[in-house]
Scaffold this motif. Sequence first.
Motif, mmCIF file in Angstrom:
data_model
loop_
_atom_site.group_PDB
_atom_site.id
_atom_site.type_symbol
_atom_site.label_atom_id
_atom_site.label_comp_id
_atom_site.label_asym_id
_atom_site.label_seq_id
_atom_site.Cartn_x
_atom_site.Cartn_y
_atom_site.Cartn_z
ATOM 1 N N LEU A 54 69.050 53.133 67.636
ATOM 2 C CA LEU A 54 68.655 53.100 66.225
ATOM 3 C C LEU A 54 69.562 53.974 65.374
ATOM 4 O O LEU A 54 69.976 53.583 64.278
ATOM 5 C CB LEU A 54 67.202 53.548 66.082
ATOM 6 C CG LEU A 54 66.141 52.571 66.568
ATOM 7 C CD1 LEU A 54 64.778 53.238 66.551
ATOM 8 C CD2 LEU A 54 66.148 51.315 65.741
ATOM 9 N N MET A 55 69.864 55.169 65.871
ATOM 10 C CA MET A 55 70.751 56.064 65.118
ATOM 11 C C MET A 55 72.167 55.498 65.049
ATOM 12 O O MET A 55 72.831 55.612 64.014
ATOM 13 C CB MET A 55 70.760 57.446 65.764
ATOM 14 C CG MET A 55 69.466 58.201 65.567
ATOM 15 S SD MET A 55 69.428 59.779 66.402
ATOM 16 C CE MET A 55 70.739 60.637 65.563
ATOM 17 N N GLY A 56 72.629 54.883 66.120
ATOM 18 C CA GLY A 56 73.957 54.267 66.108
ATOM 19 C C GLY A 56 74.044 53.143 65.096
ATOM 20 O O GLY A 56 75.034 53.025 64.365
ATOM 21 N N GLY A 57 73.005 52.324 65.013
ATOM 22 C CA GLY A 57 72.983 51.255 64.027
ATOM 23 C C GLY A 57 72.966 51.794 62.608
ATOM 24 O O GLY A 57 73.629 51.271 61.711
ATOM 25 N N ASP A 58 72.225 52.856 62.398
ATOM 26 C CA ASP A 58 72.149 53.472 61.075
ATOM 27 C C ASP A 58 73.491 54.072 60.684
ATOM 28 O O ASP A 58 73.964 53.876 59.559
ATOM 29 C CB ASP A 58 71.062 54.543 61.070
ATOM 30 C CG ASP A 58 70.882 55.156 59.710
ATOM 31 O OD1 ASP A 58 70.941 54.410 58.723
ATOM 32 O OD2 ASP A 58 70.694 56.370 59.643
ATOM 33 N N ILE A 59 74.109 54.782 61.596
ATOM 34 C CA ILE A 59 75.406 55.408 61.301
ATOM 35 C C ILE A 59 76.473 54.343 61.065
ATOM 36 O O ILE A 59 77.258 54.434 60.126
ATOM 37 C CB ILE A 59 75.813 56.358 62.444
ATOM 38 C CG1 ILE A 59 74.874 57.569 62.456
ATOM 39 C CG2 ILE A 59 77.259 56.800 62.310
ATOM 40 C CD1 ILE A 59 74.993 58.413 63.696
ATOM 41 N N THR A 61 76.064 51.250 60.026
ATOM 42 C CA THR A 61 75.805 50.560 58.770
ATOM 43 C C THR A 61 76.211 51.425 57.581
ATOM 44 O O THR A 61 76.832 50.938 56.633
ATOM 45 C CB THR A 61 74.317 50.186 58.668
ATOM 46 O OG1 THR A 61 73.983 49.385 59.795
ATOM 47 C CG2 THR A 61 74.032 49.417 57.407
ATOM 48 N N ALA A 62 75.870 52.705 57.624
ATOM 49 C CA ALA A 62 76.234 53.589 56.525
ATOM 50 C C ALA A 62 77.752 53.695 56.405
ATOM 51 O O ALA A 62 78.298 53.687 55.304
ATOM 52 C CB ALA A 62 75.614 54.972 56.739
ATOM 53 N N TYR A 63 78.437 53.782 57.528
ATOM 54 C CA TYR A 63 79.895 53.876 57.495
ATOM 55 C C TYR A 63 80.502 52.594 56.941
ATOM 56 O O TYR A 63 81.394 52.632 56.099
ATOM 57 C CB TYR A 63 80.435 54.152 58.900
ATOM 58 C CG TYR A 63 81.937 54.188 58.961
ATOM 59 C CD1 TYR A 63 82.646 55.279 58.467
ATOM 60 C CD2 TYR A 63 82.662 53.130 59.501
ATOM 61 C CE1 TYR A 63 84.023 55.310 58.506
ATOM 62 C CE2 TYR A 63 84.036 53.156 59.550
ATOM 63 C CZ TYR A 63 84.714 54.254 59.050
ATOM 64 O OH TYR A 63 86.072 54.281 59.086
ATOM 65 N N ALA A 64 80.008 51.458 57.397
ATOM 66 C CA ALA A 64 80.590 50.189 56.988
ATOM 67 C C ALA A 64 80.330 49.880 55.516
ATOM 68 O O ALA A 64 81.166 49.284 54.849
ATOM 69 C CB ALA A 64 80.045 49.053 57.857
ATOM 70 N N LEU A 65 79.167 50.279 55.009
ATOM 71 C CA LEU A 65 78.800 49.894 53.645
ATOM 72 C C LEU A 65 79.173 50.931 52.589
ATOM 73 O O LEU A 65 79.189 50.615 51.410
ATOM 74 C CB LEU A 65 77.296 49.613 53.570
ATOM 75 C CG LEU A 65 76.817 48.429 54.404
ATOM 76 C CD1 LEU A 65 75.319 48.281 54.285
ATOM 77 C CD2 LEU A 65 77.517 47.151 53.998
ATOM 78 N N GLY A 71 86.801 54.265 50.708
ATOM 79 C CA GLY A 71 88.177 54.579 51.100
ATOM 80 C C GLY A 71 89.163 53.544 50.594
ATOM 81 O O GLY A 71 90.283 53.879 50.165
ATOM 82 N N ALA A 72 88.767 52.290 50.631
ATOM 83 C CA ALA A 72 89.637 51.231 50.132
ATOM 84 C C ALA A 72 89.832 51.341 48.621
ATOM 85 O O ALA A 72 90.925 51.122 48.105
ATOM 86 C CB ALA A 72 89.061 49.859 50.490
#
Length: 74
Positions: A54-59, A61-65, A71-72
């Motif tokens: 669950l924490m991996g999915g949250d991290i 998703t937050a990084y990707a979104l 950064g782009a």
Amino acid sequence: MEFSTFDIALFFLIVASTIIVAFLGARWRAADMSKISEWSIGGRKFGTLIVWFLMGGDIYTAYALISVPGGAYG
């Protein structure tokens, strides 16, 4: 692109597994919403492995979104 029988069977196996796990999770244990600890992550009864996912999915998703588009843009 043509899909083989194995590809189609694997797809339906994953979909069926997801549906089964979702129904089992919904009926696992009723939450007692009068306790604040029940409001997050299943009242601390999920265990280490499920909380890790669950924490991996949250991290992720937050990084990707947030971070990648920021950064782009920067």
